[in-house]
Design a protein around this motif. Sequence first.
Motif, mmCIF file in Angstrom:
data_model
loop_
_atom_site.group_PDB
_atom_site.id
_atom_site.type_symbol
_atom_site.label_atom_id
_atom_site.label_comp_id
_atom_site.label_asym_id
_atom_site.label_seq_id
_atom_site.Cartn_x
_atom_site.Cartn_y
_atom_site.Cartn_z
ATOM 1 N N GLU A 122 6.559 -10.588 0.934
ATOM 2 C CA GLU A 122 5.610 -9.525 0.570
ATOM 3 C C GLU A 122 4.568 -10.014 -0.425
ATOM 4 O O GLU A 122 4.826 -10.905 -1.231
ATOM 5 C CB GLU A 122 6.356 -8.333 -0.039
ATOM 6 N N ARG A 123 3.397 -9.382 -0.361
ATOM 7 C CA ARG A 123 2.317 -9.504 -1.359
ATOM 8 C C ARG A 123 1.899 -10.945 -1.658
ATOM 9 O O ARG A 123 1.796 -11.335 -2.817
ATOM 10 C CB ARG A 123 2.733 -8.763 -2.635
ATOM 11 N N TYR A 148 16.796 -5.502 -0.639
ATOM 12 C CA TYR A 148 15.865 -5.938 -1.687
ATOM 13 C C TYR A 148 16.643 -6.471 -2.902
ATOM 14 O O TYR A 148 16.177 -6.402 -4.030
ATOM 15 C CB TYR A 148 14.937 -4.785 -2.076
ATOM 16 N N ASP A 226 7.457 -6.675 -6.466
ATOM 17 C CA ASP A 226 5.994 -6.601 -6.264
ATOM 18 C C ASP A 226 5.287 -7.500 -7.271
ATOM 19 O O ASP A 226 5.582 -7.421 -8.475
ATOM 20 C CB ASP A 226 5.497 -5.169 -6.464
ATOM 21 N N GLU A 275 4.812 -0.512 -9.915
ATOM 22 C CA GLU A 275 4.839 -1.486 -8.822
ATOM 23 C C GLU A 275 3.411 -1.889 -8.506
ATOM 24 O O GLU A 275 2.455 -1.372 -9.077
ATOM 25 C CB GLU A 275 5.425 -0.840 -7.561
ATOM 26 N N GLY A 295 8.780 3.739 -2.627
ATOM 27 C CA GLY A 295 8.964 3.055 -1.340
ATOM 28 C C GLY A 295 7.643 2.871 -0.623
ATOM 29 O O GLY A 295 6.661 2.410 -1.206
ATOM 30 N N TRP A 296 7.608 3.259 0.660
ATOM 31 C CA TRP A 296 6.365 3.121 1.439
ATOM 32 C C TRP A 296 5.456 4.333 1.292
ATOM 33 O O TRP A 296 4.355 4.363 1.831
ATOM 34 C CB TRP A 296 6.669 2.900 2.932
ATOM 35 N N GLN A 332 -1.676 2.228 -1.610
ATOM 36 C CA GLN A 332 -1.020 1.591 -2.755
ATOM 37 C C GLN A 332 -1.731 0.278 -3.074
ATOM 38 O O GLN A 332 -1.978 -0.535 -2.178
ATOM 39 C CB GLN A 332 0.449 1.311 -2.415
ATOM 40 N N TRP A 353 0.293 2.159 4.142
ATOM 41 C CA TRP A 353 1.434 1.664 4.935
ATOM 42 C C TRP A 353 1.744 2.587 6.112
ATOM 43 O O TRP A 353 1.547 3.798 6.031
ATOM 44 C CB TRP A 353 2.685 1.569 4.062
HETATM 45 C C1 DGJ Z 1 6.826 -0.588 -2.261
HETATM 46 C C2 DGJ Z 1 6.294 -1.963 -2.495
HETATM 47 O O1 DGJ Z 1 5.096 -1.876 -3.168
HETATM 48 C C3 DGJ Z 1 6.114 -2.673 -1.179
HETATM 49 O O2 DGJ Z 1 5.564 -3.932 -1.379
HETATM 50 C C4 DGJ Z 1 7.452 -2.745 -0.538
HETATM 51 O O3 DGJ Z 1 8.294 -3.545 -1.320
HETATM 52 C C5 DGJ Z 1 8.032 -1.356 -0.376
HETATM 53 N N1 DGJ Z 1 8.093 -0.683 -1.651
HETATM 54 C C6 DGJ Z 1 9.414 -1.390 0.213
HETATM 55 O O4 DGJ Z 1 9.953 -0.101 0.240
#
Ligand code: DGJ
Length: 388
Positions: A122-123, A148, A226, A275, A295-296, A332, A353
């Motif tokens: 991720e990221r 995670y 993140d 985050e 989350g998402w 986000q 997302w």
């Molecule tokens: C929010 C995070 O910002 C994303 O990058 C990812 O990790 C999701 N959570 C997973 O639920």
Amino acid sequence: MKLKSKSTTLIVLIFSLLGVAFFLLSSLNYKNNNKHKSFVPGSKWTDTNGIHINAHGGGVLYYNGVYYWYGEYKASGRSGNTSLKGVSCYTSKDLYNWKNEGIVLKVDKDPNSEITKGCVIERPKVVYNKKTGKFVLWFHLELKNQGYNAARTAVATSDTPTGPFEFKKSFRPNKGVWPLNFTYQQKKLRTWNKKELKDWSAEWIASVKNGMLIQRDFEKGQMSRDMTVFVDSDEKAYHIHASEENLTLHISELTDDYLDFTDKWISVAPTGHNEAPAIFKQDGIYYMITSGCTGWDPNEARSFKSTSIWGPWQPLGNPSIGKEAHLTFRSQSTFILPVQGKEDAFIFMADRWQPRNPIDGTYVWLPINMMNGKPVLKWQDKWDLNTF
Ligand code: DGJ
């Protein structure tokens, strides 16, 4: 003689027609490759092949006149948020039209590799190290089939911006070192085994602020989810990540080659649940935009400022205004992109997302306005760089 000159004329005519056709076709192609002239946040953004851009949770590097957009390559369906291919890259000279450069860090076929197909990448953020001439890619890594829980940061390098990047290592950072902004008393307190504390009770909050989770992870290294990487005007680079079960942000200095942590770090906004950190610097002041932790699902963004990377970071509240400001316009944060050739021009990059079909996720890019010393985000249906 007459016959010869007739056939020469015919050949010349055929070649001229071919030339005209070639010119028309290539100018048509040029038009296609440069057809976007504005940003339409939240809509499907097509690359120069007409395909929706697949570079989520991304960041942009500017190098030698070209912007490089790196992001998570997402797939369709339920497993689409796991990494089935790796990190993608797109290039552009104008920020509107992006050419697909393919997968620049590939997941590994070897099931024993930390970046085996099906892990979570991720990221991704790429920075260029002027001293070593290497392109350095940092990303958040979750090991395959471990949810995670691994919470690691990871690094890869390449000699060229379009890869291939070679995976170096993944780890939990800041093992065995306290944050610079912890007091002698905080380092002495023994709070980590206070298991009986109820989450979010006053005592629990105080214990987390006093380093309960830092102590818990002291020997094995701090959690890193993140993240982003920021290169300062003096070429020093910083890794900024959500740690301590996503409760607290950590800002850490990277070594001069950008390949490791120096052990200098601070904790920011303990228990603040931040985050998706994204950062920029204007007139000597650092600004950071983050999200909450849902989350998402989108939530309300937050913003901070500081005159030093080492804080104190002053909270500035929600940077968004207007309709859907409480949801960051259903997106986000992921990165703040300085526009080249324009002074104080920064683009807030965010992801909308689509967890049911991650490949369909879209991008929300908005210009950052400064108002009364605060970054402000306002929705725009459509905008271009003349806004700056
Ligand atoms: C929010 C995070 O910002 C994303 O990058 C990812 O990790 C999701 N959570 C997973 O639920």
